[in-house]
Scaffold this motif. Structure first.
Motif, PDB file in Angstrom:
ATOM      1  N   HIS A  36     -12.017 -56.701 -22.218  1.00 20.37           N
ATOM      2  CA  HIS A  36     -11.154 -56.003 -23.251  1.00 20.37           C
ATOM      3  C   HIS A  36      -9.632 -55.742 -22.647  1.00 20.37           C
ATOM      4  O   HIS A  36      -8.808 -56.077 -23.042  1.00 20.37           O
ATOM      5  N   ARG A  37      -9.925 -55.043 -21.509  1.00 20.72           N
ATOM      6  CA  ARG A  37      -8.585 -54.262 -20.849  1.00 20.72           C
ATOM      7  C   ARG A  37      -7.690 -55.588 -20.445  1.00 20.72           C
ATOM      8  O   ARG A  37      -6.483 -55.768 -20.493  1.00 20.72           O
ATOM      9  N   LEU A  40      -6.049 -57.055 -23.410  1.00 19.02           N
ATOM     10  CA  LEU A  40      -5.056 -56.067 -23.886  1.00 19.02           C
ATOM     11  C   LEU A  40      -3.682 -56.059 -22.925  1.00 19.02           C
ATOM     12  O   LEU A  40      -2.713 -56.309 -23.555  1.00 19.02           O
ATOM     13  N   ARG A  44      -0.161 -57.146 -24.147  1.00 17.67           N
ATOM     14  CA  ARG A  44       1.032 -56.147 -23.931  1.00 17.67           C
ATOM     15  C   ARG A  44       2.195 -56.845 -23.299  1.00 17.67           C
ATOM     16  O   ARG A  44       3.359 -56.554 -23.518  1.00 17.67           O
ATOM     17  N   TYR A  55      -9.803 -64.033 -25.243  1.00 11.54           N
ATOM     18  CA  TYR A  55     -10.620 -63.044 -26.337  1.00 11.54           C
ATOM     19  C   TYR A  55     -11.874 -64.440 -26.757  1.00 11.54           C
ATOM     20  O   TYR A  55     -12.703 -63.694 -27.032  1.00 11.54           O
ATOM     21  N   ASP A  68     -12.873 -51.062 -30.117  1.00 12.54           N
ATOM     22  CA  ASP A  68     -11.732 -51.542 -29.626  1.00 12.54           C
ATOM     23  C   ASP A  68     -11.855 -53.198 -29.559  1.00 12.54           C
ATOM     24  O   ASP A  68     -10.773 -53.840 -29.850  1.00 12.54           O
ATOM     25  N   ILE A  72      -9.216 -55.994 -31.515  1.00 13.19           N
ATOM     26  CA  ILE A  72      -8.219 -56.800 -30.654  1.00 13.19           C
ATOM     27  C   ILE A  72      -7.749 -57.817 -31.287  1.00 13.19           C
ATOM     28  O   ILE A  72      -6.849 -58.487 -31.242  1.00 13.19           O
ATOM     29  N   ARG A  75      -5.123 -56.923 -33.553  1.00 15.61           N
ATOM     30  CA  ARG A  75      -4.116 -56.596 -32.536  1.00 15.61           C
ATOM     31  C   ARG A  75      -2.995 -57.850 -32.173  1.00 15.61           C
ATOM     32  O   ARG A  75      -2.095 -57.781 -32.093  1.00 15.61           O
TER      33      ARG A  75
END
Length: 611
Positions: A36-37, A40, A44, A55, A68, A72, A75
């Motif tokens: 996940h990080r 992200l 970003r 993903y 989260d 995502i 997101r």
């Protein structure tokens, strides 16, 4: 590992955070937190296609017990929304809002609720926006705060909800409280500020109150070299102490964060030492290897400077050596290093949603003529981009010829050093073209690409080809970037199926900026380019994903100082050759100038001051 990832992530160093995630996934490939990080980090940094692929590859959509991971996907839709404008913006914003609303239905969480509210507002639907904003404020999210990051997002969501409901006073006080929950999470703060600036624009509200909450500002620094003593080009201990006091005051007054620059004797080292004492991250960018730079720009001014230079290097977060040259070959090489340092500061500021700053120790503008390189030249480049600058008056009389003189431009008869932005491109999969179809491939694929090169408004100053490959060199990175995008589009327009060619064919384009040697090719008897930087550009092409444009960090940083029509998305730290170090690579992406994601802050609302 997680603590280190969060530290770099929160400081806006997405490149390093992503690399650490990849390191962790080597040992724990199924770690959902790391997956996940990593996604992200890509979102970003703007690498949206790669984020979507990751993903999908990590199968995060199948994780049902983690909010989260559920959010995502929404997101990603939100990030794509911010790269559009007009009708398309409203349509995508509505799609993202509905995705967040679906996640909120599943989890009841405040994070998807507030994002649903904001995206509905940006889509021009205030009714649903206010409904979800009230869910955030009155939906029963008052449990234990948990981690500092969770507490931050809870209160930041409430501040955003108050803003959407028109209660500016409550929004301001709640947002300040949120920032106190996790004061060092600058990237989270930046994400919130960026979104709130969009919302206050839509709602027609004042945005000045957001300025006081900006993260520490990425800064480029430079200053005159000086020795220790009396006379031209030297400062006595009292003068140096006063200079240090002024630098210290400026760092505090202008909320300076990570600093980027060289580390020559004198002003550079004084600024670096003061920044480290303030807890600022130091990033050193040098035109040549450390020993070469030290011999040219530090040691001639005394062993005391060498010790201070080495102490700063030991505490630096990053040290970039742009070439393998054994001496500083030209003013262009010095300007190259400065441009990269400035670009890195500006790129970091873009990530942190704040305005970059330049801190100079130099004469006031107009007091001295601008040389072809050095502090005054750096100041001209920065000011030419409309960026904020703070000048501290140099307290002595500058030596007009500091250090060793630069060598003559011609290092070898018939050769001269030049700065070039280089593109290497080839057709991946071309070996699958049957031999009898090769002439057809040349006429229908390579020839349109060559025609595209001929039609460039700013053609290459050097061009070469071999087989299915091309090498183009330009005077500026902006010219090279526009050429790369034009070639990418020209290839996309070619219908391989209609031409009865393999549909797996893909164009790979790689870009790099660096000093090279221009001289006659002994075999072809015509001008050509030589040097290690040419090899770097060629090796990047070999690791480029077909359909993409990969560029070096030097190229990306220089482009950040010259064009807002492109975004450079971090790819990763990649070994491009067994005999070369790893290089940080970026994917070049063209953006509409009026896209929401392309809004930059060139100046802070804090008043510029100089002493």
């Amino acid at each position: 590992m997680r603590e280190r990832i969060l530290e770099r992530f929160n400081q806006g160093d997405l490149a390093r955070a992503y690399d650490l995630c990849q390191d962790g996934l080597q040992d724990s490939p199924g770690d959902i937190w790391l997956q996940h990080r990593a996604v992200l980090c890509l979102i970003r940094s703007g690498a949206l296609e790669r984020a979507a692929n990751a993903y999908h590859d990590y199968r995060l959509a199948e994780v049902r017990h983690d909010e989260d991971c559920l959010a995502i996907g929404a997101r990603l839709a939100k990030a794509l929304t911010l790269e559009t404008s007009g009708f398309e913006f409203a349509r995508r914003a509505r799609d993202s809002a509905r995705k967040y609303a679906d996640v909120h239905t599943r989890t009841g969480g405040h994070y998807p609720a507030v994002n649903a509210a904001s995206m509905f507002m940006l889509a021009g639907e205030p009714g649903p926006a206010e409904t979800y904003a009230r869910q955030v404020l009155f939906g029963g999210f008052e449990g234990a705060d948990g981690s500092a990051e969770q507490a931050y997002y809870r209160h930041a969501s409430q501040a955003e909800a108050y803003l959407l409901l028109g209660d500016l006073s409550a929004a301001r006080s709640t947002l300040r409280h949120a920032f106190r929950q996790d004061p060092d999470n600058h990237l989270a703060h930046a994400t919130t500020l960026r979104q709130l600036r969009l919302l206050v624009g839509v709602l027609g509200l004042d945005a000045d109150w957001l300025t006081e909450l900006e993260p520490p500002r990425p800064t480029h620094f430079a200053g005159h070299i000086f020795g220790q003593g009396q006379g031209d080009g030297q400062l006595d201990p009292g003068q140096e102490n006063r200079l240090r006091d002024v630098v210290d005051a400026m760092l505090s007054r202008h909320h300076v964060g990570p600093v980027h620059g060289a580390l020559a004797a004198g002003s550079d080292i004084v600024i670096a030492e003061a920044a480290l004492a303030h807890g600022c991250e130091l990033n050193v960018v040098l035109p040549v290897p450390v020993p070469v730079f030290m011999a040219a720009s530090v040691r001639p001014f005394g062993d005391a400077w060498v010790r201070r230079f080495e102490a700063c290097l030991d505490r630096a977060e990053k040290v970039v050596e742009l070439t393998t040259d054994r001496r500083i070959l030209s003013a262009a090489a010095l300007n190259f290093a400065s441009l990269v340092a400035m670009g890195l500061a500006r790129m970091r500021a873009d990530v942190l949603a704040t305005a970059p700053l330049q801190l100079l120790v130099a004469e006031a503008p107009g007091m001295e003529p601008v040389a072809g390189f050095g502090t005054l030249h750096d100041g001209e480049v920065w000011a030419g981009c409309g960026l904020e600058q703070v000048r501290i008056d140099y307290p002595g009389v500058r030596d007009p010829n500091p250090g060793k003189p630069l060598p003559a431009a011609d290092l070898e008869p018939g050769f001269k050093p030049v700065m070039r932005a280089m593109l290497f491109l080839d057709i991946a999969g071309s070996s699958a073209v049957p031999d009898d179809r090769v002439p057809h491939f040349v006429q229908t694929v390579l020839k349109p690409l060559a025609r595209c090169c001929d039609q460039l408004a700013e053609p290459a100053v050097h061009a070469d080809s071999w087989g299915d490959g091309m090498f183009l060199a330009f005077e500026t990175v902006e010219q090279a970037a526009r050429a790369a995008e034009a070639l990418r589009q020209a290839f996309v327009a070619i219908n391989m199926r209609d031409l009865q060619l393999p549909t797996s064919l893909g164009l790979r384009i790689a870009g790099h900026l660096g000093p090279v040697h221009e001289g006659e090719d002994p075999l072809q008897k015509r001008p050509s380019l030589f040097g290690g930087q040419v090899a770097v550009a060629a090796r990047i092409e070999a690791v480029t994903v077909p359909g993409s444009i990969f560029v070096s960090e030097a190229f990306a940083a220089a482009l950040a100082m010259s064009s807002e029509a492109f975004r450079s998305e971090y790819v990763g730290q990649i070994r491009i050759d067994a005999l070369m170090p790893e290089y940080r690579l970026y994917a070049l992406r063209a953006l509409p100038l009026n896209a929401a994601a392309n809004l930059r802050r060139s100046r802070s609302a804090r008043a510029a001051q100089s002493i």
